[in-house]
Enzyme design. Structure first.
Site, PDB file in Angstrom:
ATOM      1  N   LYS A  33       0.824  -1.365  -0.127  1.00 52.31           N
ATOM      2  CA  LYS A  33       0.366   0.170   0.115  1.00 52.31           C
ATOM      3  C   LYS A  33       0.442   1.449  -0.175  1.00 52.31           C
ATOM      4  CE  LYS A  33      -3.000  -3.329   0.152  1.00 52.31           C
ATOM      5  NZ  LYS A  33      -3.706  -3.821   0.483  1.00 52.31           N
TER       6      LYS A  33
HETATM    7  C1  LIG Z   1      -4.944  -5.043   1.482  1.00 54.14           C
HETATM    8  C2  LIG Z   1      -6.105  -4.959   1.667  1.00 54.14           C
HETATM    9  C3  LIG Z   1      -6.502  -5.386   1.836  1.00 54.14           C
HETATM   10  C4  LIG Z   1      -6.081  -6.244   3.205  1.00 54.14           C
HETATM   11  O1  LIG Z   1      -5.396  -5.126   3.868  1.00 54.14           O
HETATM   12  P1  LIG Z   1      -4.564  -6.165   5.123  1.00 54.14           P
HETATM   13  O2  LIG Z   1      -3.746  -4.942   6.215  1.00 54.14           O
HETATM   14  O3  LIG Z   1      -3.160  -6.881   4.148  1.00 54.14           O
HETATM   15  O4  LIG Z   1      -4.674  -6.887   6.213  1.00 54.14           O
HETATM   16  C5  LIG Z   1      -8.292  -5.342   2.386  1.00 54.14           C
HETATM   17  N1  LIG Z   1      -8.978  -4.698   1.276  1.00 54.14           N
HETATM   18  C6  LIG Z   1      -8.768  -3.932   0.305  1.00 54.14           C
HETATM   19  C7  LIG Z   1      -9.017  -3.517  -0.617  1.00 54.14           C
HETATM   20  C8  LIG Z   1      -7.123  -4.050  -0.402  1.00 54.14           C
HETATM   21  O5  LIG Z   1      -6.332  -4.060  -1.078  1.00 54.14           O
END
Ligand SMILES: *Cc1c(COP(=O)(O)O)cnc(C)c1O
Length: 387
Positions: free
Chosen positions: A189
């Site tokens: 992210k």
């Molecule tokens: C990456 C992601 C998640 C999960 O995030 P984590 O912090 O790894 O649990 C949930 N929803 C979306 C849309 C994502 O891209």
């Protein structure tokens, strides 16, 4: 390293931007002797809430745990339906399953990859209790029409803003229009704490309950008990979870928050370079800003349509043979073994399948060098027969 060695180096799809400041922040926390959830987590939450125009912010171990907490505090449970896009990382659908509800898949808009009021409406059932609207790949979801549809029906709209820090919706930070929004600090992210998440929102009552639930629903937080010599007896008010973030993670998060503006500027610059390189190439379409907002290009995806001389898989293979690690586009949860046999509603998912089969994610990260981006562009244009 010589230029030719640089040029044959592998180009990754994403790399976190971390430096000396994060290392120093970690060293400071270690020297302080308090490494679990404590004052840095509180500081990170306050900074995050201020930046996102959020009424509250509760740091969590991940976005997945934040989504789980969101549905718990929204009162979703067995017998309820939760409308979610299939076109999302699987954690979005899993959150519904965790609370014993049924995920019901909605299709997405071809242009944005996000659900719309129309696709949500097509998936509603009499049992729908909540909707999880995803800012897919950082593109803001058009939330207002979805809330106009759902609010009168008593359906809670949770925003999955995992990818969307820095994106804007109708002139405001994404998530600021949501009763509940969940964020991720996974290294894929925009900002990272290694692992980590945040739950924000406008409903402070829900925020207070989530704050307790993330820490076993204890009446007194572990940090507060530690602060007093004679610790007050705690009570466990309901069945909670250990979804805490650590001060080690939060210290990194505080530094990362300070990098946000620079990260956004650079990502949008790199995306503009891709956009101008691929404009006019038949069969290619690059994700961009919707009319109502601004994306952070967390996923800079490219649609490879039938007019392009080679298919998506072939283009990925050509990029790989040039040392470039692009990635298949966003998954379709309804096709995964975890959900393929399950009853997940009856909405048409044609756009989801199209996008999932015809998009790829281009390398884009803060420290991507221009000569590396040129290699990516050249590789795509060669496949197009243009260079
Ligand atoms: C990456 C992601 C998640 C999960 O995030 P984590 O912090 O790894 O649990 C949930 N929803 C979306 C849309 C994502 O891209």
């Amino acid at each position: 390293m010589t230029v030719s060695e640089t040029q044959v180096g592998r180009i990754d799809v994403m790399k976190p931007w971390l430096g000396e400041e994060e290392a120093q922040a970690l060293a400071d926390v270690i020297a302080s002797g308090w490494v679990a959830q404590g004052p840095r987590v509180r500081e990170f939450e306050e900074g995050f809430a201020a930046g996102q125009d959020a009424g509250f912010a509760v740091a969590t171990s991940s976005c997945t745990s934040a989504l789980h907490l969101a549905l718990v505090v929204a009162g979703v449970g067995p017998g309820d339906d939760v409308v979610v896009p299939s076109f999302s990382f699987i954690a979005t659908a899993n959150a519904a399953t965790y609370v014993g509800a049924r995920p019901v898949f909605a299709d997405v808009d071809l242009r944005t990859g996000c659900v719309s009021a129309a696709t949500v409406k097509a998936a509603l059932t009499p049992a729908t209790r909540a909707v999880i609207a995803v800012d897919q790949g950082g593109v803001p979801v058009d939330l207002e029409p979805i809330r106009t549809l759902c609010d009168p029906l008593g359906i809670v709209v949770v925003e999955d803003a995992a990818c969307a820090i820095g994106s804007r919706y109708r002139g405001k930070p994404v998530g600021s229009n949501a009763e509940l929004a969940a964020w991720s600090f996974h290294p894929r992210k925009i900002l990272t704490t290694g692992e980590g998440g945040m739950l924000t929102g406008s409903r402070k009552d829900l925020g207070e309950r989530a704050r307790r639930l993330r820490e076993h629903a204890m009446s007194v937080s572990a940090a507060d008990r530690h602060a007093s010599l004679l610790a007050p007896a705690e009570q466990y008010l309901e069945i909670g979870f250990n979804y805490r973030m650590t001060d080690l993670q939060a210290a990194v998060g505080i530094v990362q928050l300070g990098r946000l503006e620079a990260v956004l500027r650079r990502r949008r610059e790199l995306a503009a370079t891709y956009a101008s390189a691929f404009t006019g190439v038949e069969g290619l379409r690059l994700v961009g800003d919707p009319s109502y907002g601004i994306t952070n290009f967390q996923s800079c995806w490219l649609e490879v349509g039938p007019a392009f001389p080679v298919g998506r898989e072939d283009l990925l293979a050509r990029l790989a043979s040039d040392g470039i690690s692009a990635r298949r586009g966003i998954m379709a949860a309804h096709r995964q073994p975890a959900y393929a046999g399950a009853d997940t509603g009856t909405a048409e998912l044609g756009v989801t399948e199209w996008l999932s089969d015809h998009t790829l994610i281009l390398p884009l990260y803060h420290e991507l060098a221009l000569h590396d981006q040129v290699r990516v562009i050249d590789s795509v244009l060669r496949a197009a027969g243009k260079s």
